[in-house]
Design an enzyme around this catalytic site. Structure first.
Site, PDB file in Angstrom:
ATOM      1  N   ASP A  94      32.795  43.659  40.077  1.00 48.49           N
ATOM      2  CA  ASP A  94      33.864  44.289  39.290  1.00 48.49           C
ATOM      3  C   ASP A  94      33.407  44.778  37.927  1.00 48.49           C
ATOM      4  OD1 ASP A  94      33.564  41.690  38.039  1.00 48.49           O
ATOM      5  OD2 ASP A  94      35.522  42.063  37.108  1.00 48.49           O
ATOM      6  N   ASP A 123      30.195  38.702  43.377  1.00 48.23           N
ATOM      7  CA  ASP A 123      30.361  38.259  41.997  1.00 48.23           C
ATOM      8  C   ASP A 123      31.444  37.187  41.994  1.00 48.23           C
ATOM      9  OD1 ASP A 123      30.228  38.054  39.262  1.00 48.23           O
ATOM     10  OD2 ASP A 123      31.113  40.023  38.855  1.00 48.23           O
ATOM     11  N   LEU A 124      31.558  36.445  40.898  1.00 48.89           N
ATOM     12  CA  LEU A 124      32.555  35.382  40.836  1.00 48.89           C
ATOM     13  C   LEU A 124      33.787  35.850  40.054  1.00 48.89           C
ATOM     14  CD1 LEU A 124      31.749  31.608  40.120  1.00 48.89           C
ATOM     15  CD2 LEU A 124      33.996  32.655  39.937  1.00 48.89           C
ATOM     16  N   ASP A 125      33.656  35.965  38.737  1.00 49.09           N
ATOM     17  CA  ASP A 125      34.792  36.363  37.910  1.00 49.09           C
ATOM     18  C   ASP A 125      35.204  37.800  38.212  1.00 49.09           C
ATOM     19  OD1 ASP A 125      35.110  34.040  35.820  1.00 49.09           O
ATOM     20  OD2 ASP A 125      32.963  34.409  36.007  1.00 49.09           O
TER      21      ASP A 125
END
Length: 263
Positions: free
Chosen positions: A212, A34-36
């Site tokens: 997350d 994932d990024l954020d």
């Protein structure tokens, strides 16, 4: 009387195995990120997240040592992922899998129909008029996200408005951490991960998914089903992820160890 066993406290999730042992015991690995909240800290406004030279160098190293088996699965649109990661990662699933770009650069969209785009544009205007106070409205083309991180008291109103609009317009609702999204299709990160694993260079590798948010749970389950595992960052709930890491710094450290171990 049979004893009732309580679920394991999510804070008790063990840290992931040392990268050196993974490389030694698991064979080829495929990394899904994932990024954020994973590669980048979460900011108050999505547009405040930008490129970071250290992150870019780490991604370059991982892509090299894993022979290209690094993909990003994000809620952001492809163009926004490319902006933040400086175009380093080619295999990307954007908007929770509604957009997907394979390792050979081919892009497919599962929500690009003209009527969906028009609906999303109209919904964006409606949401800005109804609940714009302190809330960030993000038009992703194939969906619209309503971020209420800066106005947590607006959560009930956001949920009510988005649920009503999803029902009235035949769109899919995607709740996340301090965000609710309306999407023009029912794709998710789990399907995106499975699609990547069916293609080179990912086929035959053991997937490791790091996320997350609750939107990452489908990808955690898909990774487990394919013989890999998930890692939940900042564990806050009982998850399909097998391991946990405290924050984005811990993720960066673990990834750096992986890049070194795979040399």
């Amino acid at each position: 009387m049979t004893a009732v066993i309580a679920p394991t406290d999510p804070r008790d999730l063990a840290p992931p195995p040392a990268p050196a042992s993974l490389i030694r015991n698991r064979g080829p690995l495929a990394l899904f990120l994932d990024l954020d909240g994973v590669l980048a800290p979460i900011e108050s406004r999505p547009e405040d997240v930008g490129p970071d030279p250290r992150r870019t160098r780490l991604l370059d190293a991982l892509i090299t040592v894993l022979d290209g088996r690094v993909a990003v699965l994000s809620g952001r649109a492809l163009v926004d992922v490319d902006r933040i990661l400086e175009g380093r990662v080619v295999p990307v699933a954007g908007v929770h899998g509604l957009e997907r770009r394979s390792a050979d650069g081919q892009v497919e969209s599962r929500g690009a129909e003209a009527d969906v785009a028009l609906a999303v544009e109209g919904l964006t205007r409606t949401l800005r008029a109804e609940i714009a106070d302190g809330v960030e409205i993000e038009n992703k083309g194939v969906g619209v996200a309503v971020h209420y991180r800066n106005a947590p008291d607006r959560a009930p109103g956001v949920r009510h408005a988005t649920t009503t609009l999803a029902r009235d317009h035949g769109l899919h609702l995607q709740p996340g951490h301090m965000v609710v999204e309306l999407k023009g299709g029912d794709a998710d990160k789990g399907r995106a991960l499975a699609d990547f694993l069916a293609e080179p260079p990912f086929s035959g590798a053991h997937p490791v998914m790091i996320g997350d948010d609750r939107t990452d749970e489908a990808a955690f389950r898909a990774a487990e089903a394919a013989g890999g595992f998930g890692i939940l960052v900042d564990p806050r709930w009982v998850s399909a992820a097998r391991y946990g890491l405290a924050d984005t710094r811990a993720v960066s450290d673990w990834l750096a160890q992986l890049a070194e171990a795979a040399r």
